[in-house]
Design a protein around this motif. Structure first.
Motif, PDB file in Angstrom:
ATOM      1  N   VAL A  19       0.867  -1.185   0.000  1.00 15.99           N
ATOM      2  CA  VAL A  19       0.000   0.000   0.000  1.00 15.99           C
ATOM      3  C   VAL A  19       0.899   1.229   0.000  1.00 15.99           C
ATOM      4  O   VAL A  19       1.713   1.407   0.902  1.00 15.99           O
ATOM      5  CB  VAL A  19      -0.904  -0.004   1.255  1.00 15.99           C
ATOM      6  CG1 VAL A  19      -1.669   1.318   1.375  1.00 15.99           C
ATOM      7  CG2 VAL A  19      -1.876  -1.182   1.199  1.00 15.99           C
ATOM      8  N   SER A  20       0.745   2.060  -1.033  1.00 16.24           N
ATOM      9  CA  SER A  20       1.646   3.222  -1.099  1.00 16.24           C
ATOM     10  C   SER A  20       1.060   4.423  -0.358  1.00 16.24           C
ATOM     11  O   SER A  20       1.651   4.921   0.587  1.00 16.24           O
ATOM     12  CB  SER A  20       1.989   3.574  -2.539  1.00 16.24           C
ATOM     13  OG  SER A  20       0.825   3.605  -3.331  1.00 16.24           O
ATOM     14  N   ASP A  21      -0.128   4.891  -0.775  1.00 20.23           N
ATOM     15  CA  ASP A  21      -0.681   5.994   0.011  1.00 20.23           C
ATOM     16  C   ASP A  21      -2.100   5.675   0.479  1.00 20.23           C
ATOM     17  O   ASP A  21      -2.838   4.951  -0.177  1.00 20.23           O
ATOM     18  CB  ASP A  21      -0.598   7.350  -0.724  1.00 20.23           C
ATOM     19  CG  ASP A  21      -1.248   7.310  -2.082  1.00 20.23           C
ATOM     20  OD1 ASP A  21      -1.195   8.303  -2.796  1.00 20.23           O
ATOM     21  OD2 ASP A  21      -1.839   6.243  -2.409  1.00 20.23           O
ATOM     22  N   VAL A  22      -2.419   6.220   1.658  1.00 22.41           N
ATOM     23  CA  VAL A  22      -3.714   5.907   2.276  1.00 22.41           C
ATOM     24  C   VAL A  22      -4.640   7.108   2.163  1.00 22.41           C
ATOM     25  O   VAL A  22      -4.242   8.236   2.440  1.00 22.41           O
ATOM     26  CB  VAL A  22      -3.517   5.549   3.772  1.00 22.41           C
ATOM     27  CG1 VAL A  22      -4.850   5.184   4.413  1.00 22.41           C
ATOM     28  CG2 VAL A  22      -2.508   4.433   3.925  1.00 22.41           C
ATOM     29  N   ASP A  23      -5.874   6.866   1.691  1.00 26.80           N
ATOM     30  CA  ASP A  23      -6.898   7.909   1.673  1.00 26.80           C
ATOM     31  C   ASP A  23      -7.872   7.645   2.812  1.00 26.80           C
ATOM     32  O   ASP A  23      -8.272   6.503   3.044  1.00 26.80           O
ATOM     33  CB  ASP A  23      -7.661   7.884   0.339  1.00 26.80           C
ATOM     34  CG  ASP A  23      -6.779   8.324  -0.821  1.00 26.80           C
ATOM     35  OD1 ASP A  23      -6.081   9.339  -0.675  1.00 26.80           O
ATOM     36  OD2 ASP A  23      -6.775   7.634  -1.854  1.00 26.80           O
ATOM     37  N   TRP A  24      -8.246   8.724   3.486  1.00 28.09           N
ATOM     38  CA  TRP A  24      -9.173   8.603   4.610  1.00 28.09           C
ATOM     39  C   TRP A  24     -10.473   9.329   4.278  1.00 28.09           C
ATOM     40  O   TRP A  24     -10.457  10.350   3.582  1.00 28.09           O
ATOM     41  CB  TRP A  24      -8.565   9.220   5.874  1.00 28.09           C
ATOM     42  CG  TRP A  24      -7.278   8.576   6.293  1.00 28.09           C
ATOM     43  CD1 TRP A  24      -6.019   8.923   5.917  1.00 28.09           C
ATOM     44  CD2 TRP A  24      -7.130   7.449   7.169  1.00 28.09           C
ATOM     45  NE1 TRP A  24      -5.084   8.104   6.488  1.00 28.09           N
ATOM     46  CE2 TRP A  24      -5.736   7.188   7.268  1.00 28.09           C
ATOM     47  CE3 TRP A  24      -8.021   6.633   7.880  1.00 28.09           C
ATOM     48  CZ2 TRP A  24      -5.225   6.151   8.050  1.00 28.09           C
ATOM     49  CZ3 TRP A  24      -7.503   5.608   8.662  1.00 28.09           C
ATOM     50  CH2 TRP A  24      -6.131   5.375   8.744  1.00 28.09           C
ATOM     51  N   LEU A  25     -11.566   8.800   4.831  1.00 35.37           N
ATOM     52  CA  LEU A  25     -12.871   9.416   4.621  1.00 35.37           C
ATOM     53  C   LEU A  25     -13.444   9.777   5.987  1.00 35.37           C
ATOM     54  O   LEU A  25     -13.430   8.962   6.915  1.00 35.37           O
ATOM     55  CB  LEU A  25     -13.797   8.417   3.913  1.00 35.37           C
ATOM     56  CG  LEU A  25     -15.209   8.929   3.646  1.00 35.37           C
ATOM     57  CD1 LEU A  25     -15.185  10.018   2.572  1.00 35.37           C
ATOM     58  CD2 LEU A  25     -16.109   7.780   3.200  1.00 35.37           C
ATOM     59  N   MET A  34     -13.045  20.059  11.218  1.00 31.14           N
ATOM     60  CA  MET A  34     -11.709  19.665  10.735  1.00 31.14           C
ATOM     61  C   MET A  34     -10.679  20.730  11.100  1.00 31.14           C
ATOM     62  O   MET A  34      -9.589  20.419  11.572  1.00 31.14           O
ATOM     63  CB  MET A  34     -11.712  19.453   9.210  1.00 31.14           C
ATOM     64  CG  MET A  34     -12.647  18.366   8.734  1.00 31.14           C
ATOM     65  SD  MET A  34     -12.310  16.758   9.467  1.00 31.14           S
ATOM     66  CE  MET A  34     -10.911  16.204   8.497  1.00 31.14           C
ATOM     67  N   HIS A  35     -11.049  21.991  10.883  1.00 28.48           N
ATOM     68  CA  HIS A  35     -10.150  23.094  11.264  1.00 28.48           C
ATOM     69  C   HIS A  35      -9.826  23.011  12.749  1.00 28.48           C
ATOM     70  O   HIS A  35      -8.663  23.150  13.152  1.00 28.48           O
ATOM     71  CB  HIS A  35     -10.803  24.444  10.958  1.00 28.48           C
ATOM     72  CG  HIS A  35     -10.740  24.810   9.500  1.00 28.48           C
ATOM     73  ND1 HIS A  35      -9.559  24.998   8.841  1.00 28.48           N
ATOM     74  CD2 HIS A  35     -11.724  25.027   8.595  1.00 28.48           C
ATOM     75  CE1 HIS A  35      -9.802  25.299   7.579  1.00 28.48           C
ATOM     76  NE2 HIS A  35     -11.116  25.320   7.399  1.00 28.48           N
ATOM     77  N   HIS A  51      -3.719  15.834   7.254  1.00 32.09           N
ATOM     78  CA  HIS A  51      -3.541  15.568   8.688  1.00 32.09           C
ATOM     79  C   HIS A  51      -2.313  16.340   9.194  1.00 32.09           C
ATOM     80  O   HIS A  51      -1.258  16.314   8.548  1.00 32.09           O
ATOM     81  CB  HIS A  51      -3.335  14.061   8.890  1.00 32.09           C
ATOM     82  CG  HIS A  51      -3.379  13.640  10.331  1.00 32.09           C
ATOM     83  ND1 HIS A  51      -2.328  13.847  11.186  1.00 32.09           N
ATOM     84  CD2 HIS A  51      -4.346  13.025  11.042  1.00 32.09           C
ATOM     85  CE1 HIS A  51      -2.647  13.369  12.382  1.00 32.09           C
ATOM     86  NE2 HIS A  51      -3.878  12.866  12.316  1.00 32.09           N
ATOM     87  N   PRO A  52      -2.455  17.033  10.340  1.00 30.46           N
ATOM     88  CA  PRO A  52      -1.342  17.865  10.801  1.00 30.46           C
ATOM     89  C   PRO A  52      -0.050  17.088  11.067  1.00 30.46           C
ATOM     90  O   PRO A  52       1.047  17.626  10.919  1.00 30.46           O
ATOM     91  CB  PRO A  52      -1.862  18.489  12.093  1.00 30.46           C
ATOM     92  CG  PRO A  52      -3.073  17.705  12.484  1.00 30.46           C
ATOM     93  CD  PRO A  52      -3.624  17.110  11.224  1.00 30.46           C
ATOM     94  N   LYS A  53      -0.155  15.789  11.442  1.00 25.74           N
ATOM     95  CA  LYS A  53       1.075  15.054  11.758  1.00 25.74           C
ATOM     96  C   LYS A  53       1.494  14.110  10.628  1.00 25.74           C
ATOM     97  O   LYS A  53       2.632  14.127  10.193  1.00 25.74           O
ATOM     98  CB  LYS A  53       0.881  14.230  13.036  1.00 25.74           C
ATOM     99  CG  LYS A  53       0.751  15.089  14.281  1.00 25.74           C
ATOM    100  CD  LYS A  53       1.398  14.409  15.494  1.00 25.74           C
ATOM    101  CE  LYS A  53       1.343  15.302  16.722  1.00 25.74           C
ATOM    102  NZ  LYS A  53       0.008  15.297  17.372  1.00 25.74           N
ATOM    103  N   THR A  54       0.552  13.281  10.123  1.00 34.00           N
ATOM    104  CA  THR A  54       0.951  12.244   9.150  1.00 34.00           C
ATOM    105  C   THR A  54       1.063  12.788   7.738  1.00 34.00           C
ATOM    106  O   THR A  54       1.706  12.172   6.880  1.00 34.00           O
ATOM    107  CB  THR A  54      -0.079  11.092   9.119  1.00 34.00           C
ATOM    108  OG1 THR A  54      -1.322  11.633   8.645  1.00 34.00           O
ATOM    109  CG2 THR A  54      -0.286  10.474  10.490  1.00 34.00           C
ATOM    110  N   ALA A  59     -10.768  13.231   3.386  1.00 34.85           N
ATOM    111  CA  ALA A  59     -11.832  13.911   2.623  1.00 34.85           C
ATOM    112  C   ALA A  59     -13.138  13.814   3.387  1.00 34.85           C
ATOM    113  O   ALA A  59     -13.432  12.769   3.987  1.00 34.85           O
ATOM    114  CB  ALA A  59     -11.979  13.251   1.261  1.00 34.85           C
ATOM    115  N   LEU A  60     -13.918  14.886   3.371  1.00 35.80           N
ATOM    116  CA  LEU A  60     -15.249  14.802   3.980  1.00 35.80           C
ATOM    117  C   LEU A  60     -16.140  13.978   3.051  1.00 35.80           C
ATOM    118  O   LEU A  60     -16.029  14.084   1.825  1.00 35.80           O
ATOM    119  CB  LEU A  60     -15.859  16.194   4.124  1.00 35.80           C
ATOM    120  CG  LEU A  60     -15.233  17.142   5.148  1.00 35.80           C
ATOM    121  CD1 LEU A  60     -16.110  18.384   5.319  1.00 35.80           C
ATOM    122  CD2 LEU A  60     -15.056  16.457   6.507  1.00 35.80           C
ATOM    123  N   ALA A  61     -17.033  13.166   3.658  1.00 33.73           N
ATOM    124  CA  ALA A  61     -17.961  12.377   2.841  1.00 33.73           C
ATOM    125  C   ALA A  61     -18.770  13.322   1.969  1.00 33.73           C
ATOM    126  O   ALA A  61     -19.192  14.391   2.421  1.00 33.73           O
ATOM    127  CB  ALA A  61     -18.878  11.556   3.745  1.00 33.73           C
TER     128      ALA A  61
END
Ligand code: CTP
Length: 373
Positions: A19-25, A34-35, A51-54, A59-61
Motif C-alpha cells: 500500500v503506497s498511500d492511504v486515503d481517509w474518509l 476539521m479546522h 492531517h497535521p502530523k501524518t 476527505a469529507l464524505a
C-alpha cells in the motif's frame, strides 16, 4: 465523527499488495470540525484536508452530481449528513468502494470483496458514467491486475462503450489523460490497457492511429517484460504507428513529456538504420550518432537501442547483436579526443572536419573489428 480508510489502500491490503498511500474518509464532520482538529485544507475542488502530523489526505464524505462535460463538470455536496454508503456509491469500481474502520472491520456495501475474490472489475452504480476518466482508470486497473487474472465485467465494458461513443472522452484534458496513460504504461502488462481501450471503443476516440491489430502491441509487451523506462515503452507503443506525422499528432494530443516525444519520433525514423547498423558505412553510422547527439545525450541513445531491441524481440529474435555494435560505435566516437587537434592549431571549420575524420576513422576500425568476430 467517524474516520475510515478507503479506496486503494483497502483494496491493495486485501490483495496482499504493498500500500503506497492511504486515503481517509471522514463521516459526520463539518469543515469547521476539521479546522478545530488542526487539519489543513487543500484542493480547490473538494473538501479535502491534510492531517497535521501524518500528512495523509482526509476527505469529507460527499455526494456528487454531474453538471457539465468532462472531468471538471461536477457539483458536490459535503455535509455531516452524508453517509458512508452515499459516499462509496459515487466511486468507480466496487473493489475501490470498500472502507475499513479504526478496528480494522471491513465495510463493503457494494460487494467489492466478492469481486476482488472473483477477479472482476465492476462499476458500483450508473454514476460511473459521470466521469469519462474512469474509462482509462478501468483499463489501467485491468493492466495492473491482469497477472492476477482480473477481467472487466461485461456490463461495465458496455458502460465504457457508451461513454466512448457519446464523445465524452473528448472533454478530458491532455494532462489527465496522459497521467493515466503514463501510469498504465508502467504496469506489468501495459498492452492490456490498450486492448481494453480498444474493446470498449475508447481507443478509436483517443488514439485512432493505434486502432489496428493487437500484433502491433508486441514491442510494448517486450518493453514491460524487460522493465524498460517510460520513454522506451512509449516509443515501443508508437511503433505500431508507421507514420511519423501521426506519431507527432499523438504526442501533441496528450502533451507527452519531451523525452517520450523525442524518443518516439527518433525510433520511428531510425529503427531501420539500427537494424542494419553492422552494414552501415562509417559515414551513415556517424550521421546516426550525430542525430542522437551521443556526445551529450548518451542516455537517449541507450533508450533508442533498447526500443530497437524490444522490437526485434517482438519479431521473435532471441538476441540483438546490433545493440552492442551501436553501443561500441557510440563509445568509440565519444572517445575521440579533441585536445590533440586543438594542440595542432586547428580551429573553426578545420577543427570540425578533423574531428569528423577522426571519428570516421575509429568507426571504420570498429566495423572492421566487428566483421572479424
Ligand atoms: N475514485 C473514483 N473515480 C475517480 C478517481 C478516484 O471513484 N475518477 C475513487 C476510488 O474509490 C479510488 C479513490 O477515489 O479508490 C482514490 O483514488 P486514487 O487515489 O486515484 O486511486 P487508488 O484507487 O488509490 O488507486 P492507485 O493505486 O492507482 O493510486
Amino acid at each position: 465523527m467517524h474516520i475510515y480508510k478507503v479506496g486503494g489502500a483497502v483494496r491493495d491490503r486485501l490483495l496482499g499488495r504493498p500500500v503506497s498511500d492511504v486515503d481517509w474518509l471522514v463521516v459526520g464532520a463539518t469543515v469547521e470540525d476539521m479546522h478545530a482538529q488542526g487539519f489543513r485544507p487543500v484542493g480547490a475542488d473538494f473538501p479535502v484536508f491534510i492531517h497535521p502530523k501524518t500528512g495523509e489526505e482526509y476527505a469529507l464524505a460527499r455526494t456528487e452530481r454531474k453538471s457539465g462535460r468532462g472531468y471538471g463538470g461536477f457539483t458536490f455536496h459535503a455535509s455531516p449528513e452524508v453517509t458512508l454508503e452515499e459516499d462509496l456509491i459515487r466511486r468507480d469500481l466496487t473493489i475501490n468502494a470498500m472502507a475499513e474502520d479504526a478496528q480494522g472491520n471491513l465495510l463493503d456495501p457494494y460487494n467489492g470483496k466478492a469481486d476482488l475474490e472473483n477477479r472482476i472489475l465492476r462499476h458500483v452504480s450508473p454514476a460511473f458514467a459521470e466521469d469519462p476518466l474512469r474509462v482509462l482508470r478501468v483499463a489501467r486497473f485491468a493492466a495492473r491486475y491482469a497477472p492476477l487474472g482480473f477481467n472487466v465485467a461485461d456490463d461495465t465494458l458496455a458502460l465504457m462503450r457508451q461513454l466512448s461513443v457519446s464523445g465524452e472522452l473528448q472533454a478530458l484534458t491532455a494532462e489527465r489523460a496522459w497521467k493515466e496513460i503514463e501510469r498504465a504504461l508502467m504496469e506489468s502488462q501495459p498492452q492490456v490497457f490498450i486492448e481494453v481501450l480498444r474493446d470498449c471503443g475508447a481507443l478509436h476516440e483517443l488514439m485512432p492511429e493505434l486502432d489496428g491489430s493487437s500484433q502491433a502491441l508486441a514491442p510494448l509487451r517486450q518493453a514491460a517484460e524487460h522493465d524498460q523506462s517510460l520513454p522506451v515503452r512509449w516509443a515501443c507503443l508508437m511503433l505500431a504507428i508507421h507514420d511519423t506525422t501521426q506519431i507527432n499528432a499523438v504526442n501533441q494530443r496528450f502533451k507527452a513529456p519531451r523525452d517520450c516525444q523525442e524518443l518516439a519520433g527518433l525510433v520511428g525514423d531510425c529503427l531501420p538504420l539500427a537494424d542494419r547498423a553492422r552494414e552501415l558505412e562509417p559515414s551513415a553510422l556517424l550521421a546516426l550518432l550525430q542525430k542522437f547527439d551521443v556526445y551529450r545525450r548518451p542516455q537517449r541513445f541507450e533508450e533508442f537501442i533498447a526500443a530497437c531491441q524490444m522490437a526485434a524481440f517482438a519479431r521473435g529474435a532471441r538476441s540483438y547483436a546490433q545493440a552492442d555494435y551501436l553501443r561500441g560505435a557510440a563509445s568509440k566516437a565519444r572517445g575521440v579526443d579533441v585536445k590533440p587537434l586543438v594542440a595542432r592549431g586547428l580551429t573553426g571549420q578545420a577543427l570540425g572536419e578533423a574531428l569528423k575524420a577522426e571519428r570516421l576513422h575509429v568507426l571504420a576500425q570498429h566495423k572492421a573489428t566487428a566483421s572479424c568476430v
